[in-house]
Design an enzyme around this catalytic site. Structure first.
Site, mmCIF file in Angstrom:
data_model
loop_
_atom_site.group_PDB
_atom_site.id
_atom_site.type_symbol
_atom_site.label_atom_id
_atom_site.label_comp_id
_atom_site.label_asym_id
_atom_site.label_seq_id
_atom_site.Cartn_x
_atom_site.Cartn_y
_atom_site.Cartn_z
ATOM 1 N N ARG A 89 99.403 88.442 66.952
ATOM 2 C CA ARG A 89 99.488 89.665 66.155
ATOM 3 C C ARG A 89 100.882 90.270 66.097
ATOM 4 N NH1 ARG A 89 94.479 88.943 67.818
ATOM 5 N NH2 ARG A 89 95.572 88.353 69.699
ATOM 6 N N THR A 90 101.584 90.300 67.211
ATOM 7 C CA THR A 90 102.910 90.943 67.192
ATOM 8 C C THR A 90 103.853 90.146 66.302
ATOM 9 O OG1 THR A 90 102.497 91.754 69.405
ATOM 10 C CG2 THR A 90 104.751 91.884 68.641
ATOM 11 N N LYS A 118 119.014 73.105 75.988
ATOM 12 C CA LYS A 118 120.187 72.312 76.402
ATOM 13 C C LYS A 118 121.055 73.098 77.389
ATOM 14 C CE LYS A 118 120.741 70.397 71.737
ATOM 15 N NZ LYS A 118 121.675 70.535 70.600
ATOM 16 N N ARG A 139 110.706 88.764 71.753
ATOM 17 C CA ARG A 139 109.724 88.866 72.838
ATOM 18 C C ARG A 139 110.136 87.890 73.924
ATOM 19 N NH1 ARG A 139 103.235 88.569 72.648
ATOM 20 N NH2 ARG A 139 103.648 90.736 72.119
ATOM 21 N N HIS A 172 106.208 97.465 75.782
ATOM 22 C CA HIS A 172 105.844 96.902 74.480
ATOM 23 C C HIS A 172 105.869 98.091 73.505
ATOM 24 C CE1 HIS A 172 104.324 94.331 71.497
ATOM 25 N NE2 HIS A 172 103.309 93.771 72.129
HETATM 26 N N1 ASP Z 1 99.233 91.454 73.054
HETATM 27 C C1 ASP Z 1 99.520 92.361 74.138
HETATM 28 C C2 ASP Z 1 100.837 92.005 74.814
HETATM 29 O O1 ASP Z 1 101.578 91.184 74.312
HETATM 30 C C3 ASP Z 1 98.395 92.471 75.096
HETATM 31 C C4 ASP Z 1 98.035 91.241 75.865
HETATM 32 O O2 ASP Z 1 98.651 90.185 75.716
HETATM 33 O O3 ASP Z 1 97.082 91.358 76.644
HETATM 34 O O4 ASP Z 1 101.154 92.565 75.828
#
Ligand code: ASP
Length: 358
Positions: A89-90, A118, A139, A172
Site C-alpha cells: 500500500r505505501t 556491489k 523506505r 511512518h
Molecule cells: N504497513 C505498515 C508498516 O509498514 C504496518 C505493518 O507493516 O504492519 O509499518
C-alpha cells in the site's frame, strides 16, 4: 531547499525531534516540510491544511478536466521510489499520488537489484538518484537512514526532498497522516476528533505506525489513548513519555473488550515478527485476547470505527469487513489523497490547487 545546510550532522542528529523541525521546512517559510521524516514535523494547523488539500484534490480529480489539470501540476518533476523493505500500500499509494499529480516515477524495490549489492553506500546510491530525480520517497529497515540521507542531500550540489515512507521500527509519518485524515473524515459530521478515545491494539512495541500516530493525536484536544497489548508487546517508554510530558490522558491495558466499549476508534495492528531477535520468538507470546472479531464488533458504539494500517493477518476477523464501521479499506485509499496533498505541498503547489477554478 531546507535549512539543513546551516547545521552539521553531529549537531543536527543530537537535537530533539521537535527542535529538528525548522531545519526540515521549506525555505519559503510556509511551514510545510521540505523533507518529511517524522510525525513531530506536523502541528494541528499543518494537519488541517493537508486534510483540506487532500479533500480538494479528491474533488478536483472527479472530473476529467480536473484530473487533467492535476496531471499537469507536477508534470515537470520526477520521483524515485526507493523501497528496500517490503511494501504494498505505501508503495502503490505513493505511486498513484505521483500519477495524479503527473510526476514521472522510477523505482528500486530490492537493494539486490541496485549497485548497493556491489557494495555502494546508501549515501552514494541516494546521491545517484538525485542526479535523475526531483524527490526520493524511501523506505528502509534502518532507523534514522532517511534523516541521514536528507542531511547529506541538503548539503550536496543537488538537494532534493526526501519523504520517509517507513524507517525501521521507528516512524511512518505519511501513514500517520492518512490515519489522521481518516479519523478527521470519520468524525467530521459527528462533532470532530477532539475529545475522542482511540484504542491501539496489537504489537505496540514494534509498530512504527503507532508511534507516529500516537504523536499526531497529541495535536488534538482531549484525545485519550488506550494501549491494549500483551505485556511483551506493550507501547514503548518513549511514546509514553511524550504523552506524559504533553499531559495527554492515556491508559496501558490488557483487556480489549473493555476498551472497545468506550472506544471511538480501534486501531488494530499485526505482530511485527520480522523484528524478532530469535526466530519464532513472537509465536510464543499469547496474542489470542488481542484480536477483533464478532464479539468486539457487537461492543463497539454505532459511530465507532475500526482501523488497521494493513497488512492484516488474523487480528481482525473477516466477518467485520462489510460492517460500515470497518474503516480500513477507506483508510487505505485515503493514503493516496493525503500523499498527493503532501507531495504537492512539498513542491509549493498547495495554494494554486486550493485556489484553482475546478
Ligand atoms: N504497513 C505498515 C508498516 O509498514 C504496518 C505493518 O507493516 O504492519 O509499518
Amino acid at each position: 531547499m531546507a535549512k539543513l545546510t546551516e547545521i552539521g550532522w553531529e549537531a543536527f542528529s543530537g537535537l530533539a525531534l521537535e527542535a529538528k523541525k525548522p531545519y526540515l521546512e521549506r525555505e519559503e517559510g510556509d511551514g510545510m516540510p521540505y523533507h518529511t521524516l517524522f510525525a513531530q514535523q506536523f502541528d494541528r494547523a499543518l494537519l488541517e491544511r493537508l486534510c483540506a488539500l487532500a479533500n480538494r484534490i479528491r474533488f478536483i480529480n472527479k472530473s476529467k478536466e480536473g484530473a487533467l489539470y492535476l496531471k499537469n501540476v507536477l508534470a515537470h518533476k520526477r520521483a524515485m521510489l526507493y523501497f528496500s523493505q517490503p511494501s504494498s500500500r505505501t508503495f502503490l499509494s505513493h505511486l498513484a499520488a505521483c500519477q495524479i499529480l503527473g510526476l514521472t516515477t522510477g523505482s528500486v524495490r530490492d537493494a539486490a537489484t541496485s549497485s548497493e549489492f556491489k557494495g555502494e553506500s546508501h549515501e552514494d546510491s541516494v546521491r545517484t538518484f538525485s542526479s535523475y530525480f526531483d524527490m526520493i520517497i524511501m523506505r528502509s529497515p534502518e532507523q534514522g537512514l532517511a534523516e541521514k540521507m536528507a542531511w547529506e542531500l541538503s548539503n550536496s550540489e543537488r538537494p532534493i526532498p526526501i519523504l520517509n515512507a517507513g524507517s525501521g521500527k521507528d516512524q511512518h509519518p505519511t501513514q500517520a497522516l492518512l490515519d489522521i485524515y481518516t479519523l478527521v473524515r470519520s468524525f467530521e459530521t459527528k462533532g470532530g476528533l477532539d475529545g475522542r478515545t482511540v484504542v491501539f491494539c496489537g504489537d505496540l512495541m514494534r509498530g512504527r505506525t503507532v508511534r507516529s500516530l500516537s504523536y499526531l493525536l497529541t495535536n488534538f484536544k482531549g484525545v485519550k489513548q488506550i494501549f491494549v497489548a500483551p505485556q511483551e508487546l506493550q507501547v514503548p517508554a518513549d511514546v509514553v513519555m511524550v504523552l506524559a510530558k504533553k499531559g495527554v490522558e492515556f491508559e496501558v491495558a490488557d483487556d480489549l473488550k473493555s476498551a472497545v466499549k468506550i472506544a471511538d476508534a480501534v486501531y488494530m495492528t499485526r505482530i511485527q515478527d520480522e523484528w524478532d531477535e530469535s526466530k519464532g520468538a513472537s509465536a510464543k507470546i499469547d496474542t489470542s485476547r488481542f484480536k477483533f472479531g464478532a464479539e468486539e464488533l457487537a461492543l463497539l458504539g454505532k459511530d465507532g470505527i475500526i482501523m488497521h494500517p494493513l497488512p492484516r493477518r488474523d487480528e481482525i476477523a473477516t466477518c467485520c469487513d462489510h460492517d460500515p464501521r470497518a474503516m480500513y479499506w477507506r483508510q487505505m485509499r485515503n493514503g493516496m489523497w493525503i500523499r498527493a496533498a503532501l507531495i504537492a505541498s512539498v513542491f509549493g503547489f498547495e495554494k494554486s490547487i486550493m485556489d484553482c477554478g475546478y
